[in-house]
Design a protein around this motif. Structure first.
Motif, PDB file in Angstrom:
ATOM      1  N   ALA A  33     103.549 -32.191  63.768  1.00 54.55           N
ATOM      2  CA  ALA A  33     103.195 -31.192  62.767  1.00 54.55           C
ATOM      3  C   ALA A  33     102.743 -31.886  61.491  1.00 54.55           C
ATOM      4  CB  ALA A  33     104.385 -30.282  62.471  1.00 54.55           C
ATOM      5  N   PRO A  34     101.439 -32.145  61.348  1.00 52.61           N
ATOM      6  CA  PRO A  34     100.957 -32.751  60.109  1.00 52.61           C
ATOM      7  C   PRO A  34     101.354 -31.911  58.891  1.00 52.61           C
ATOM      8  CG  PRO A  34      99.238 -32.745  61.780  1.00 52.61           C
ATOM      9  CD  PRO A  34     100.356 -31.915  62.312  1.00 52.61           C
ATOM     10  N   VAL A  35     101.767 -32.576  57.825  1.00 50.74           N
ATOM     11  CA  VAL A  35     102.026 -31.832  56.582  1.00 50.74           C
ATOM     12  C   VAL A  35     100.682 -31.333  56.048  1.00 50.74           C
ATOM     13  CG1 VAL A  35     104.152 -33.034  55.999  1.00 50.74           C
ATOM     14  CG2 VAL A  35     101.964 -33.983  55.237  1.00 50.74           C
ATOM     15  N   ILE A  36     100.701 -30.139  55.527  1.00 48.22           N
ATOM     16  CA  ILE A  36      99.426 -29.522  55.116  1.00 48.22           C
ATOM     17  C   ILE A  36      98.758 -30.328  54.012  1.00 48.22           C
ATOM     18  CG2 ILE A  36      98.426 -27.494  54.018  1.00 48.22           C
ATOM     19  CD1 ILE A  36     100.315 -25.782  55.636  1.00 48.22           C
ATOM     20  N   GLN A  37      99.544 -30.737  53.031  1.00 55.24           N
ATOM     21  CA  GLN A  37      99.012 -31.558  51.951  1.00 55.24           C
ATOM     22  C   GLN A  37      99.863 -32.814  51.792  1.00 55.24           C
ATOM     23  OE1 GLN A  37      96.200 -31.174  50.933  1.00 55.24           O
ATOM     24  NE2 GLN A  37      95.689 -29.005  50.720  1.00 55.24           N
ATOM     25  N   PRO A  38      99.222 -33.952  51.563  1.00 50.89           N
ATOM     26  CA  PRO A  38      97.794 -34.103  51.235  1.00 50.89           C
ATOM     27  C   PRO A  38      96.876 -34.281  52.441  1.00 50.89           C
ATOM     28  CG  PRO A  38      98.874 -36.211  50.955  1.00 50.89           C
ATOM     29  CD  PRO A  38      99.954 -35.235  51.372  1.00 50.89           C
ATOM     30  N   THR A  39      97.331 -33.897  53.655  1.00 54.59           N
ATOM     31  CA  THR A  39      96.511 -34.145  54.843  1.00 54.59           C
ATOM     32  C   THR A  39      95.150 -33.469  54.753  1.00 54.59           C
ATOM     33  OG1 THR A  39      98.526 -34.296  56.176  1.00 54.59           O
ATOM     34  CG2 THR A  39      96.446 -34.019  57.352  1.00 54.59           C
ATOM     35  N   LEU A  40      95.135 -32.168  54.414  1.00 52.46           N
ATOM     36  CA  LEU A  40      93.853 -31.463  54.390  1.00 52.46           C
ATOM     37  C   LEU A  40      92.947 -31.975  53.277  1.00 52.46           C
ATOM     38  CD1 LEU A  40      94.853 -27.740  55.088  1.00 52.46           C
ATOM     39  CD2 LEU A  40      94.104 -29.500  56.706  1.00 52.46           C
ATOM     40  N   ASP A  41      93.490 -32.184  52.095  1.00 48.10           N
ATOM     41  CA  ASP A  41      92.675 -32.740  51.013  1.00 48.10           C
ATOM     42  C   ASP A  41      92.083 -34.087  51.416  1.00 48.10           C
ATOM     43  OD1 ASP A  41      93.122 -30.577  49.392  1.00 48.10           O
ATOM     44  OD2 ASP A  41      94.138 -31.690  47.795  1.00 48.10           O
ATOM     45  N   THR A  42      92.906 -34.916  52.053  1.00 50.11           N
ATOM     46  CA  THR A  42      92.426 -36.243  52.456  1.00 50.11           C
ATOM     47  C   THR A  42      91.325 -36.129  53.489  1.00 50.11           C
ATOM     48  OG1 THR A  42      94.600 -37.215  52.012  1.00 50.11           O
ATOM     49  CG2 THR A  42      93.098 -38.480  53.409  1.00 50.11           C
ATOM     50  N   GLY A  43      91.512 -35.256  54.480  1.00 55.82           N
ATOM     51  CA  GLY A  43      90.511 -35.113  55.529  1.00 55.82           C
ATOM     52  C   GLY A  43      89.202 -34.559  55.013  1.00 55.82           C
ATOM     53  N   ILE A  44      89.271 -33.540  54.166  1.00 56.58           N
ATOM     54  CA  ILE A  44      88.044 -32.985  53.581  1.00 56.58           C
ATOM     55  C   ILE A  44      87.351 -34.023  52.714  1.00 56.58           C
ATOM     56  CG2 ILE A  44      87.163 -31.257  51.965  1.00 56.58           C
ATOM     57  CD1 ILE A  44      89.474 -29.423  52.919  1.00 56.58           C
ATOM     58  N   THR A  45      88.125 -34.732  51.919  1.00 56.99           N
ATOM     59  CA  THR A  45      87.556 -35.746  51.031  1.00 56.99           C
ATOM     60  C   THR A  45      86.948 -36.894  51.818  1.00 56.99           C
ATOM     61  OG1 THR A  45      89.138 -35.192  49.287  1.00 56.99           O
ATOM     62  CG2 THR A  45      88.074 -37.344  49.152  1.00 56.99           C
ATOM     63  N   ALA A  46      87.639 -37.346  52.873  1.00 56.13           N
ATOM     64  CA  ALA A  46      87.120 -38.465  53.669  1.00 56.13           C
ATOM     65  C   ALA A  46      85.782 -38.113  54.300  1.00 56.13           C
ATOM     66  CB  ALA A  46      88.134 -38.859  54.743  1.00 56.13           C
ATOM     67  N   LEU A  47      85.650 -36.899  54.825  1.00 56.00           N
ATOM     68  CA  LEU A  47      84.369 -36.479  55.390  1.00 56.00           C
ATOM     69  C   LEU A  47      83.286 -36.448  54.323  1.00 56.00           C
ATOM     70  CD1 LEU A  47      85.613 -33.564  57.684  1.00 56.00           C
ATOM     71  CD2 LEU A  47      84.674 -35.750  58.466  1.00 56.00           C
ATOM     72  N   THR A  48      83.638 -35.997  53.130  1.00 55.89           N
ATOM     73  CA  THR A  48      82.665 -35.923  52.034  1.00 55.89           C
ATOM     74  C   THR A  48      82.254 -37.308  51.567  1.00 55.89           C
ATOM     75  OG1 THR A  48      83.730 -33.852  51.342  1.00 55.89           O
ATOM     76  CG2 THR A  48      82.228 -34.899  49.780  1.00 55.89           C
ATOM     77  N   VAL A  49      83.241 -38.185  51.389  1.00 52.96           N
ATOM     78  CA  VAL A  49      82.934 -39.570  51.003  1.00 52.96           C
ATOM     79  C   VAL A  49      82.029 -40.209  52.041  1.00 52.96           C
ATOM     80  CG1 VAL A  49      83.944 -41.866  50.691  1.00 52.96           C
ATOM     81  CG2 VAL A  49      85.047 -39.859  49.659  1.00 52.96           C
ATOM     82  N   ALA A  50      82.357 -40.002  53.321  1.00 51.48           N
ATOM     83  CA  ALA A  50      81.574 -40.617  54.399  1.00 51.48           C
ATOM     84  C   ALA A  50      80.142 -40.088  54.404  1.00 51.48           C
ATOM     85  CB  ALA A  50      82.257 -40.344  55.739  1.00 51.48           C
ATOM     86  N   ALA A  51      79.973 -38.779  54.365  1.00 48.97           N
ATOM     87  CA  ALA A  51      78.628 -38.210  54.431  1.00 48.97           C
ATOM     88  C   ALA A  51      77.781 -38.628  53.244  1.00 48.97           C
ATOM     89  CB  ALA A  51      78.716 -36.685  54.507  1.00 48.97           C
ATOM     90  N   LEU A  52      78.383 -38.633  52.060  1.00 52.20           N
ATOM     91  CA  LEU A  52      77.610 -38.978  50.865  1.00 52.20           C
ATOM     92  C   LEU A  52      77.294 -40.466  50.775  1.00 52.20           C
ATOM     93  CD1 LEU A  52      79.136 -36.615  48.162  1.00 52.20           C
ATOM     94  CD2 LEU A  52      76.963 -36.403  49.388  1.00 52.20           C
ATOM     95  N   ALA A  53      77.934 -41.275  51.621  1.00 56.39           N
ATOM     96  CA  ALA A  53      77.522 -42.686  51.711  1.00 56.39           C
ATOM     97  C   ALA A  53      76.106 -42.792  52.259  1.00 56.39           C
ATOM     98  CB  ALA A  53      78.504 -43.463  52.589  1.00 56.39           C
ATOM     99  N   TRP A  54      75.628 -41.735  52.912  1.00 52.68           N
ATOM    100  CA  TRP A  54      74.245 -41.674  53.384  1.00 52.68           C
ATOM    101  C   TRP A  54      73.418 -40.651  52.611  1.00 52.68           C
ATOM    102  CZ3 TRP A  54      78.054 -43.435  56.409  1.00 52.68           C
ATOM    103  CH2 TRP A  54      77.781 -44.533  57.250  1.00 52.68           C
ATOM    104  N   LEU A  55      74.028 -39.543  52.242  1.00 54.79           N
ATOM    105  CA  LEU A  55      73.276 -38.416  51.667  1.00 54.79           C
ATOM    106  C   LEU A  55      73.246 -38.365  50.149  1.00 54.79           C
ATOM    107  CD1 LEU A  55      74.632 -35.641  54.068  1.00 54.79           C
ATOM    108  CD2 LEU A  55      72.352 -36.685  54.140  1.00 54.79           C
ATOM    109  N   GLY A  56      74.188 -39.031  49.498  1.00 50.69           N
ATOM    110  CA  GLY A  56      74.245 -38.966  48.039  1.00 50.69           C
ATOM    111  C   GLY A  56      72.983 -39.501  47.407  1.00 50.69           C
ATOM    112  N   THR A  57      72.610 -38.906  46.301  1.00 47.07           N
ATOM    113  CA  THR A  57      71.360 -39.306  45.643  1.00 47.07           C
ATOM    114  C   THR A  57      71.405 -40.736  45.123  1.00 47.07           C
ATOM    115  OG1 THR A  57      72.168 -38.279  43.596  1.00 47.07           O
ATOM    116  CG2 THR A  57      70.706 -36.966  44.995  1.00 47.07           C
ATOM    117  N   ASP A  58      72.638 -41.304  45.022  1.00 44.44           N
ATOM    118  CA  ASP A  58      72.734 -42.712  44.634  1.00 44.44           C
ATOM    119  C   ASP A  58      73.219 -43.577  45.785  1.00 44.44           C
ATOM    120  OD1 ASP A  58      75.341 -41.907  44.829  1.00 44.44           O
ATOM    121  OD2 ASP A  58      75.950 -42.600  42.829  1.00 44.44           O
ATOM    122  N   ALA A  59      73.153 -43.049  47.045  1.00 44.22           N
ATOM    123  CA  ALA A  59      73.595 -43.806  48.204  1.00 44.22           C
ATOM    124  C   ALA A  59      72.712 -45.023  48.394  1.00 44.22           C
ATOM    125  CB  ALA A  59      73.572 -42.938  49.459  1.00 44.22           C
TER     126      ALA A  59
END
Length: 422
Positions: free
Chosen positions: A394-420
């Motif tokens: 049973a994963p704890v809801i936080q900070p698991t969800l914040d971390t997962g959402i943030t990790a996906l965002t950090v990863a995607a913007l490593a390619w998509l960010g305007t300063d990538a």
């Protein structure tokens, strides 16, 4: 933090409560592989509301949402949706009480015991942030929700149903998994990460007789016992000590009476390896050992060896993993790590391999940090921390969800960010 990332993640506090509510609902309503109709429908509805072009029912229940936002790279991110036939023992107020009737006409419990509810929630949270923060990035996001990962057939089903013709060709494919590490942890590695897995059923043929007259029999129970012992020598005596592999016999079935020698015995086993050469070596060794034991027992018929399912090894592209590692360490600091080799298996890699895209897969933690720390100090992590597929996972809801959402965002913007870069 980069300006695009800062801008997109500024929306996280505003979606946090909705993400947590969605997660609890999804955890309470798990669905088995290829039956994820409710999960898929909810994901598709949300994606449409955020402006994604959505395609449903790919390879049974697969969903893809595409958000085009000008010229730039195409990044595919995947979450698996299916649950497991496990009875939940977490005691959570949102614990699953779902049961389904199987092909055997028996009731079976269902639980999100592997964290796929975390994966779906995090990918949807990411998709919402990217839709609301479009002025901070350029390119195309593909949010892919895959059925039936646990059965090992969901990725192939989507591919076989024409996935390549339904989405733009990605420049990179990304995925993550919640694991029994402290919540807040993010870890990636280059090269081999998850093992290949092959599950086999072996039927051994003997000749039945009365238990008092073994001389009239060819005893498949003894044959099976000798096979189990011999199979354990494959890793210990045929592979180098530096070559990781696992051979596990998980099931032996033979006979129905203590005074009857049966005609057959069935053993089921699972193999874990990390590269194609070792995988083939172990598969060949299993066949050789089993056939040899049958011959030594004078079996009347050669064993039948059937492959029940097979997962490919997950081998991260070095360049992709390096870029993710830099991005994670920049954003997460000391919570970013090089993760250990994992013996779990996945079918995700079949999607980017078919689409011709390099890929990487990483892990996030889901265990309460204090609980994990205490177990680590006692040296009892293996005993006290529930792992994936456990009825107590049973994963704890936080900070698991914040971390997962943030990790996906950090990863995607490593390619998509305007300063990538890169």
């Amino acid at each position: 933090m980069s300006a695009p990332l800062d801008h997109v993640l500024a929306g996280l506090p505003g979606i946090r409560q909705a993400a947590e509510d969605f997660y609890k609902d999804l955890h309470a309503h798990p669905e088995l592989g290829n039956d994820e109709h409710r999960t898929a429908s909810r994901a598709a509805e949300l994606l449409r509301g955020w402006g994604y072009e959505v395609t449903e029912n790919i390879g049974t229940t697969g969903v893809v949402g595409v958000l085009a936002n000008g010229d730039g790279p195409v990044v595919l991110l995947r979450a698996d949706m299916d649950a497991l036939p496990v009875r939940e023992t977490t005691g959570l107020p949102y614990a699953s009480t779902v049961t389904v009737t199987g092909d055997d006409e028996q009731e079976h419990p269902v639980m999100h015991a592997c964290g796929h509810d975390v994966h779906v929630t995090c990918l949807l949270g990411f998709a919402q942030l990217m839709a609301s923060g479009r002025d901070a990035w350029q390119g195309t996001v593909i949010a892919l929700f895959q059925p039936s990962e646990e059965n090992g057939d969901g990725a192939d089903a989507m591919v076989d149903d024409g996935l390549a013709d339904r989405v733009p060709r990605p420049d990179v494919a990304l995925a993550q998994h919640v694991l029994p590490y402290p919540a807040g942890y993010v870890g990636v590695r280059r090269g081999s990460f998850l093992s290949a897995a092959d599950s086999l059923r072996i039927t051994l043929y003997g000749r039945g007789a009365h238990g008092s007259m073994p001389q009239a029999a060819v005893d498949p129970v003894v044959m099976a016992a000798m096979c189990v012992v011999r199979l354990q020598t494959i890793v210990s005596r045929e592979l180098a000590a530096t070559t990781p592999a696992v051979v596990t016999v998980g099931s032996i079935k033979a006979g129905a009476s203590p005074n009857v020698i049966p005609d057959t015995a069935v053993i089921e086993l699972n193999l874990r390896t990390y590269d194609d050469a070792t995988r083939q070596q172990v598969l060949d060794a299993v066949r050789r050992c089993v056939n040899a034991e049958a011959a030594a027992s004078n079996a009347p018929k050669d064993p039948l060896i059937e492959r029940l399912n097979a997962f490919p090894p997950t081998v991260n592209d070095a360049d992709v993993a390096d870029r993710l590692d830099r991005a994670f360490r920049t954003h997460f600091g000391d919570d970013a790590h090089t993760i250990d080799l994992q013996t779990a298996s996945e079918d995700f890699s079949r999607i980017p391999e078919t689409l011709g895209a390099p890929f990487a897969y990483w892990g996030i933690g889901g265990i309460d940090p204090g609980t994990y720390r205490a177990a680590d100090e006692r040296g009892t992590v293996a005993q006290d921390i529930p792992v994936n597929h456990s009825p107590a996972f049973a994963p704890v809801i936080q900070p698991t969800l914040d971390t997962g959402i943030t990790a996906l965002t950090v990863a995607a913007l490593a390619w998509l960010g305007t300063d990538a870069a890169g």
